[in-house]
Write an enzyme that holds these catalytic residues in place. Structure first.
Site, mmCIF file in Angstrom:
data_model
loop_
_atom_site.group_PDB
_atom_site.id
_atom_site.type_symbol
_atom_site.label_atom_id
_atom_site.label_comp_id
_atom_site.label_asym_id
_atom_site.label_seq_id
_atom_site.Cartn_x
_atom_site.Cartn_y
_atom_site.Cartn_z
ATOM 1 N N GLU A 17 0.807 -1.212 0.000
ATOM 2 C CA GLU A 17 0.000 0.000 0.000
ATOM 3 C C GLU A 17 0.846 1.271 0.000
ATOM 4 O OE1 GLU A 17 -3.870 -1.731 2.440
ATOM 5 O OE2 GLU A 17 -2.192 -0.897 3.554
ATOM 6 N N GLY A 83 -13.149 -3.357 4.500
ATOM 7 C CA GLY A 83 -14.312 -4.116 4.090
ATOM 8 C C GLY A 83 -15.570 -3.271 4.209
ATOM 9 N N MET A 197 -8.779 -2.364 10.662
ATOM 10 C CA MET A 197 -8.114 -2.786 11.883
ATOM 11 C C MET A 197 -7.176 -1.746 12.493
ATOM 12 S SD MET A 197 -7.283 -6.766 10.821
ATOM 13 C CE MET A 197 -6.672 -7.198 12.459
ATOM 14 N N GLU A 198 -7.202 -0.493 12.017
ATOM 15 C CA GLU A 198 -6.223 0.470 12.518
ATOM 16 C C GLU A 198 -6.758 1.880 12.805
ATOM 17 O OE1 GLU A 198 -4.456 -2.725 10.212
ATOM 18 O OE2 GLU A 198 -5.618 -1.058 9.391
ATOM 19 N N ASP A 221 -13.566 -5.608 -0.338
ATOM 20 C CA ASP A 221 -14.469 -6.746 -0.166
ATOM 21 C C ASP A 221 -15.688 -6.304 0.622
ATOM 22 O OD1 ASP A 221 -14.018 -7.573 2.881
ATOM 23 O OD2 ASP A 221 -12.074 -7.067 2.021
#
Length: 279
Positions: A17, A83, A197-198, A221
């Site tokens: 990324e 997501g 998650m961050e 997704d």
């Protein structure tokens, strides 16, 4: 208060990324602190620190704390994949944060669910000006997505008319990848657009340091059992190109400390070849 002369911190969780941004930095030099490599240099006329946080809230928060304490970052931007939760958010869309929540925090009955203990805060706000500018950059670029990634990539991932959304992003130390999990999150937090998650952990650090912060997340997704995307290919061919283009356009339109336009002015692209070299 943030240091107005400090660099802009640009953070992501996965190496792929960040590779595009690192390749474009001018005179980038690594600074090793702890187990992190912070790349210090210039990108489109702005002083930046680009760093891989790795995955998860603790890793992201530790990275943000170093950007605040050691580098005196004047703003931090997090970029990467997420997501989708909201039904209107599709693969290939971009979500820019307006607020963040840690969906796996629950210190009840001592504190309300999702509240960060001893802060009285459940949702941390993104910096409004920063989020607005990043969203504007994303909208301009997604007006012609084939110019960003090419028709072959659009077709391969079924990206028809990617859009930009602004709102709540939620974070937790769990990779959400089942319909049961995503349904439970939608039920509990119906206004949540995306899950990762961050971001919320970085938002908490930036709140404590009074550093402007926002996140740009590209949807890879639907955070459910149906996720069938080629994840490494999506990061390389979609997410990284989106992120590089959005951040560079934002930097090229940034204002100096006196509120005047940057001397080099906005970045104008006159040809497809020039555009592709830019991203």
């Amino acid at each position: 208060m943030p240091n107005p002369a400090g660099p802009i911190g640009i953070v992501a969780a996965l190496r792929q990324e960040l590779s595009g941004l690192l390749a474009l930095m001018h005179d980038g030099q690594p600074v090793h602190i702890g187990n992190r490599e912070f790349w210090v240099g210039e990108l489109d006329g702005s002083q930046v620190v680009v760093v891989l946080s790795r995955v998860g809230k603790v890793a992201a928060a530790a990275t943000a704390a170093v950007l605040a304490a050691h580098f005196g970052a004047r703003a931090i931007v997090y970029t990467g994949v997420a997501g989708a939760l909201a039904p209107q958010v599709a693969i290939g869309d971009v979500v820019v944060s307006t607020e963040f929540l840690q969906h796996d925090v629950d210190a009840s009955p001592l504190f309300p669910r999702w509240e960060i203990p001893l802060t009285g805060i459940t949702r941390f706000k993104a910096d409004a000006k920063l989020a607005k500018a990043l969203a504007a950059s994303a909208r301009t670029l997604l007006a012609n997505p084939s110019f960003l990634v090419g028709d072959t990539v659009l077709h391969a991932f079924g990206l028809t008319a990617p859009r930009v959304h602004t709102g709540l992003i939620i974070s937790g130390d769990r990779f959400v990848s089942t319909e049961a999990e995503s349904t439970a999150l939608r039920s509990a937090l119906p206004d949540a657009l995306a899950v990762e998650m961050e971001g919320a952990a970085v938002a908490q650090v930036c709140h404590e340091w009074s550093i402007p912060f926002a996140a740009v997340r590209i949807i890879s997704d639907r955070a459910d059992d149906a996720a069938g995307v080629d994840f490494p290919r999506f990061i390389t061919e979609v997410e990284s190109r989106y992120s590089v283009a959005i951040i560079r356009r934002w930097l090229s339109h940034a204002l100096d400390d006196q509120g005047k336009s940057r001397p080099d002015g906005p970045l104008h692209l006159s040809s497809e070849a020039e555009h592709k070299s830019w991203i």
